[in-house]
Design a protein around this motif. Structure first.
Motif, short mmCIF file in Angstrom:
data_model
loop_
_atom_site.label_atom_id
_atom_site.label_comp_id
_atom_site.label_asym_id
_atom_site.label_seq_id
_atom_site.Cartn_x
_atom_site.Cartn_y
_atom_site.Cartn_z
N SER A 1 0.91 -1.22 0.00
CA SER A 1 0.09 -0.01 -0.02
C SER A 1 0.85 1.38 -0.07
O SER A 1 0.42 2.23 -0.55
CB SER A 1 -0.96 -0.04 1.22
OG SER A 1 -0.05 -0.08 2.30
N SER A 2 2.04 1.25 0.66
CA SER A 2 3.18 2.33 0.47
C SER A 2 4.31 1.83 0.64
O SER A 2 4.74 0.89 1.45
CB SER A 2 2.57 3.02 1.78
OG SER A 2 3.51 4.23 1.76
N ASN A 3 5.25 2.42 -0.09
CA ASN A 3 6.66 2.27 -0.19
C ASN A 3 7.69 2.77 0.97
O ASN A 3 8.67 2.67 1.16
CB ASN A 3 7.35 2.35 -1.57
CG ASN A 3 6.75 1.63 -2.69
OD1 ASN A 3 6.12 2.21 -3.50
ND2 ASN A 3 7.23 0.27 -2.55
N GLN A 4 6.93 3.72 1.62
CA GLN A 4 7.58 4.50 2.93
C GLN A 4 6.69 4.83 3.81
O GLN A 4 5.22 5.13 3.62
CB GLN A 4 8.19 5.67 2.38
CG GLN A 4 9.24 6.15 3.47
CD GLN A 4 10.08 7.54 2.79
OE1 GLN A 4 9.49 8.60 2.80
NE2 GLN A 4 11.26 7.20 2.39
N ALA A 5 6.89 4.54 5.21
CA ALA A 5 5.89 4.73 6.22
C ALA A 5 6.93 5.32 7.38
O ALA A 5 7.95 5.18 7.58
CB ALA A 5 5.31 3.55 6.44
N ALA A 6 5.93 5.94 8.31
CA ALA A 6 6.37 6.54 9.61
C ALA A 6 6.10 5.53 10.65
O ALA A 6 5.29 4.51 10.45
CB ALA A 6 5.71 7.72 10.04
N ASP B 1 -1.27 -4.95 1.62
CA ASP B 1 -0.77 -5.85 0.48
C ASP B 1 -2.09 -5.80 -0.43
O ASP B 1 -2.91 -6.63 -0.09
CB ASP B 1 -0.04 -6.82 0.70
CG ASP B 1 0.92 -7.15 -0.54
OD1 ASP B 1 1.26 -6.18 -1.22
OD2 ASP B 1 1.51 -8.27 -0.80
N SER B 2 -2.02 -5.55 -1.79
CA SER B 2 -3.05 -5.76 -2.74
C SER B 2 -2.52 -7.07 -3.62
O SER B 2 -1.44 -7.09 -4.06
CB SER B 2 -3.27 -4.61 -3.67
OG SER B 2 -4.24 -5.01 -4.67
N ALA C 1 7.91 -3.94 -5.40
CA ALA C 1 6.68 -3.65 -5.18
C ALA C 1 6.05 -4.21 -3.87
O ALA C 1 4.92 -3.68 -3.53
CB ALA C 1 5.77 -4.09 -6.45
N GLU C 2 6.55 -5.19 -3.28
CA GLU C 2 6.30 -5.64 -2.13
C GLU C 2 6.88 -5.01 -0.74
O GLU C 2 6.81 -5.49 0.10
CB GLU C 2 6.70 -7.15 -2.05
CG GLU C 2 5.80 -8.05 -3.08
CD GLU C 2 4.32 -8.08 -2.41
OE1 GLU C 2 3.40 -7.31 -2.31
OE2 GLU C 2 4.15 -9.54 -2.00
N THR C 3 7.75 -3.85 -1.11
CA THR C 3 8.81 -3.56 0.10
C THR C 3 8.49 -2.08 0.36
O THR C 3 7.90 -1.06 -0.48
CB THR C 3 10.05 -3.54 -0.51
OG1 THR C 3 10.35 -4.99 -0.72
CG2 THR C 3 11.19 -3.27 0.55
N THR C 4 8.38 -2.02 1.80
CA THR C 4 8.32 -0.64 2.38
C THR C 4 9.42 -0.44 3.38
O THR C 4 9.76 -1.12 3.86
CB THR C 4 6.73 -0.37 2.79
OG1 THR C 4 6.74 0.91 3.30
CG2 THR C 4 6.81 -1.07 4.32
N ILE C 5 9.64 1.07 3.55
CA ILE C 5 10.60 1.46 4.57
C ILE C 5 10.17 2.34 5.64
O ILE C 5 9.38 3.34 5.35
CB ILE C 5 11.74 2.15 3.92
CG1 ILE C 5 12.81 2.26 5.08
CG2 ILE C 5 11.24 3.26 3.14
CD1 ILE C 5 14.05 2.85 4.27
#
Length: 930
Positions: A424-429, A436-437, A520-524
């Motif tokens: 849903s988002s590649n970067q998060a706080a 995940d879609s 596409a599956e990764t967020t930080i």
């Protein structure tokens, strides 16, 4: 022809009799004594072969073989009739049987002797060596028994013929039994099964024959060599493989083996110049050979094929082609057969597979030993399929039908779903949620369960492994193709996170799993780190290793690179600046929060140094930087110079000048001050103290490493003086103080030795120190027991010894009791390896008379001195010198703890000065151990 291994061919000798020689009464003679081929006992008919004439008590004899006497015979021949005519080419020799053979005396030659004769001729009688042929001739006549006493004597031809003869006899007696060839093979024989064939070449009594070439012929077998050679045990084993079940027959033939008797030739001519060769000519023998064979016949069981198969592929999509890899073992290498390949299916489950009814496909394939692949078959419907193989029977192999059906023979025709995902988002706080879609396709109406897992946090993209415990996991049901969304997951720790989805294989659905770490599956989850640092040492010395401890917080699990620089040296703390070229720079890689160390850097130059760190911002974290010159990041490098010193003189006379020699190292470019204090005088070494007011003080300025000298000081009073150095501390120089009373720093203003006639000078020095009874310490630090008595038998000197030091008058404090000697305990001990052991004693006393050393002035070279130690041990000395020296001119070595090991005995001598009440001189007796 069989080749027999020959171990060194030696001569054989043949004896030929002549009419003029003496003969034994029982020895046969030819009817006609006129040998037409003999002149002076030598053969004139040109039939001599290899050998030589030997003269002995029977006259000249031919020790050797004959050649070319028998038409058509290429091998050497040997005479068997001593004293009969030499063989002539015209004597018409013909082959005769040896059955019932007798010698010319009428004695029958046994079958054993004939076998031995032939095996010897076969092994040794066909050489070109005169010695061996001569020995062979002797052995033939020995077996024939046709010689007079001593006529067939192996020693007649010399040691070489004797040795060769002995070898021939040993060989012939060992192999006089008929030679046989035997065959044996394994009992468990089958077509295509490798086994062993063992061939043995031995006599009938079992004696092995090595080096024999044996030819092999076989029917119904492969792999056998055409010939073999027997080993030292007369045996050789070879591998072969039965080819079919029609039966096995192997024949082994050793050609050219020795027969049971030699070939014999007899002269038949009745004509001639003197006539009668048939009666007077000698008979001849040569090696007779024959073939030795053995055969082996045995039934062979048909091969039992071992069939293993593997379907390819094991899993397929509808419309794919499948085939079967057939591996056949246990059959001959060249075996082939038409085999039937059946494919059954489809079936709804693996357990439902059955090999009954009409197969989906039936094919005939020519299979071979090894691998064969069946033609492909197209499978269109979902479900399970199974292969079965049928091998028919033949003369070479039994029939085999594979079981129905092993796992290796199954094929599962399945749908192959596809899974595409997007986080849903590649970067998060920190504290935010992600989902995940998941897009699923290719199910063809099948229902599946999708497993989802979120892994992390990881320090970097390349560190993601997806094999550890996930921070979140869940599942959902996919009822056919479509897009699905996972439940939300809350992320709290900074780092990289990645989703991974999978569909487990089940029934007609093939399993699938998405790759680990797709973008596409990764967020930080971004971090806000803080960097705090601390230098490894606030103060250190040149040549030391310096490091910085980097403490990182707030980074979570993220990997980061911290740039570190070390600036310096600076002469003062307030001059520190973090610009320009650093003394050292490097990086520290951090894997999340923790404490890390920089690479060690060796500082050489004194001054102030400071570390500063920088963490540059990235897409994964914010930046941070240290402050220049922070106290926790600053260290001072101080020079730590070292001073080694040695006093100018170990022993001087009172009134002399002394100074201190300084060697300074480790200044590291810093100018420094060294204060040099001189303390003294002290009555003993044990009394040395570096307190109170020094006798003299000097300050030496040192600008670099090197050697320096202090100012000189005059020492008036007897006693010990010692130097002590102090390095004055400065901003970039470490202060230090040397030890007090070191041996190298100590000088002795030597005392007088008063042992005269007036009242003794007293032994105040003997009891003045608390440690007066302690053992001596030599220049190398060694400790030795004190001397307690001495004896010089030749001078009548004997008495106890006390420990003494220097008294208040600047003299060695000899005991007041004139019957006791005094050992100066600040000199060497008798057990020390170097230095002078000084013992003083009174010559006399105005009150008490003669002292312990009264007769010392009479000492002579070579006289013995015995000193007893406090341990009870005795040390023996030999006197080497007697001197008379003025008291104010005593040699310095008397008081030295260095130099050769020796004993010095001192008393007064020379003229007596009534005005002073003392003798003018000292008597010094020097002795060495031994």
């Amino acid at each position: 022809m069989i080749a027999f291994a020959r171990r060194g061919l030696l001569c054989s000798l043949l004896l030929i009799g002549v009419a003029l020689l003496p003969s034994h009464a029982s020895a046969a003679e030819p009817p006609n004594q006129a040998d037409p081929c003999s002149k002076n006992g030598r053969n004139t008919c040109g039939t001599n072969g290899v050998g030589r004439y030997v003269n002995y008590k029977f006259g000249p004899r031919w020790f050797g073989d004959y050649r070319r006497a028998v038409s058509g015979e290429s091998d050497p021949t040997f005479c068997i009739d001593l004293r009969f005519w030499y063989p002539g080419k015209s004597y018409k020799y013909e082959k005769r049987s040896t059955d019932g053979l007798k010698n010319r005396n009428g004695d029958k030659v046994s079958e054993t002797k004939l076998r031995r004769m032939n095996v010897a001729l076969w092994r040794y009688g066909r050489s070109n060596d005169p010695v061996q042929q001569g020995a062979m001739m002797l052995y033939v006549h020995k077996l024939m028994g046709d010689g007079a006493s001593g006529e067939v004597d192996p020693s007649a031809g010399g040691a070489a013929i004797q040795n060769a003869y002995n070898r021939i006899v040993k060989f012939a007696e060992r192999y006089d039994d008929p030679i046989q060839v035997t065959l044996s093979t394994g009992s468990d024989l089958g077509v295509g099964k490798e086994t062993k064939l063992t061939v043995r070449v031995r006599t009938s009594s079992g004696v092995p024959l090595s080096g024999v070439s044996v030819g092999l012929s076989a029917r119904g077998a492969t792999g056998l060599p055409k010939s073999i050679v027997s080993d030292n045990d007369g045996t050789v084993s070879v591998s072969y493989t039965p080819a079919d079940s029609s039966g096995l027959r192997v024949t082994a033939t050793a050609s050219g083996m020795p027969a049971n008797a030699p070939t014999m030739y007899a002269p038949t001519s009745t004509s001639g110049k003197l006539g009668g060769a048939s009666r007077s000519g000698q008979r001849l023998v040569s090696a007779a050979t024959t073939d030795r064979s053995a055969s082996l016949a045995q039934d062979i069981a048909a091969a039992k094929p071992v069939v293993t198969t593997e379907a390819t592929p094991r899993s397929a999509a509808p419309g794919a082609q499948v085939s079967d890899k057939i591996t056949i073992a246990g059959t001959p290498a060249d075996w082939t057969s038409a085999v039937e390949v059946r494919l059954y299916g489809p079936f709804p489950t693996r357990d439902a597979i059955a090999c009954t009814g009409t197969p989906l496909s039936t094919q005939t394939v020519t299979a071979k030993t090894g691998d064969t692949v069946s033609p492909p078959v197209t499978v269109n419907d979902l479900g399970w399929y199974g292969f079965q193989i049928l091998v028919p029977s033949s003369s070479a192999a039994e029939a085999v039908t594979t079981e129905c059906v092993p796992d290796s023979e199954t094929v599962n025709v399945q749908v192959q779903p596809t899974v595409i995902t997007q986080v849903s988002s590649n970067q998060a706080a920190p504290g935010s949620q992600v989902t995940d879609s998941v897009k699923v396709s290719g199910l063809q109406g099948q229902t599946v369960t999708v497993q989802a897992a979120l892994y992390g946090p990881y320090p970097a993209l390349d560190a993601m492994i997806c094999s550890d415990t996930p921070v979140w996991s869940g599942s959902f049901t996919a009822n056919g193709d479509g897009t699905y969304v996972t439940e939300p997951a809350t992320l709290t720790t900074p780092g990289y996170y990645t989703y991974r989805e999978s569909i487990a294989e089940s029934g007609v659905v093939k399993g699938v799993q998405t790759p680990c770490g797709e973008l596409a599956e990764t967020t930080i989850v971004k971090a806000a780190p803080a960097v705090r640092t601390e230098v490894s040492a606030a103060e250190t010395a040149p040549g030391s290793a310096l490091q910085d401890n980097v403490i990182v917080t707030g980074l979570g699990a993220l990997r980061a690179t911290v740039d570190v620089k070390l600036f310096g040296p600076f002469p003062e703390k307030d001059q520190i600046a973090c610009d320009g070229t650093p003394a050292w720079s490097g990086t520290v890689t951090t894997n999340g929060d923790g404490t890390y160390q920089t690479e060690a850097f060796t500082v050489q130059t004194p001054g102030f140094y400071t570390y500063v760190e920088t963490l540059a911002e990235s897409n994964a974290y914010t930046g941070d930087a240290g402050v220049c010159g922070e106290a926790s990041e600053t260290t001072i490098v101080k020079a730590a110079p070292a001073v080694t010193t040695i006093a100018s003189d170990a022993v001087v006379r009172p009134g002399s000048k002394i100074h201190d020699n300084l060697t300074v190292t480790g200044t590291a470019g810093q100018e420094l001050k060294v204060r040099v204090d001189l303390f003294g005088p002290f009555r003993s070494r044990a009394a040395i103290r570096c307190s109170g007011t020094p006798k003299s003080t000097d300050t030496v300025t040192v600008k670099e490493d090197g050697t320096y000298k202090s100012e000189s000081t005059t020492v008036q009073s007897a006693g010990f003086y010692t130097y002590r150095e102090r390095i004055v501390g400065q901003t970039l120089v470490t202060a230090s103080t040397a030890a007090c009373g070191e041996e190298a720093e100590t000088s002795l203003a030597q005392p007088l030795i008063q042992t005269g006639r007036t009242s003794p000078s007293g032994d105040a020095g003997a009891a003045a120190e608390d440690d007066a009874k302690k053992p001596a310490v030599d220049a190398t630090g060694g400790v030795g027991p004190a001397p307690v008595s001495l004896k010089i038998k030749s001078l009548g000197i004997s008495g106890p010894i006390d420990d003494v030091t220097i008294n208040d008058n600047g003299e060695v404090g000899v005991p007041t009791n004139i019957d006791r000697a005094g050992w100066w305990k600040d000199g060497a001990a008798p057990s020390n390896k170097r230095g002078t052991t000084l013992i003083g004693g009174h010559i006399d006393s105005a009150v008490s008379g003669a002292g312990i050393f009264y007769s010392l002035r009479k000492a002579k070279r070579g006289q013995r001195v015995s000193v007893t130690l406090s341990t009870g041990k005795r040390v023996s000395y030999r006197i080497t010198r007697v001197q008379l020296v003025r008291k104010d001119e005593l040699p310095s070595w008397l008081f030295s703890r260095s130099g050769p090991r020796r004993l010095a005995l001192v008393t007064c001598g020379g003229p007596f000065d009534s005005a002073k009440g003392h003798y003018r001189d000292n008597v010094i007796v020097t002795a060495v151990p031994g």
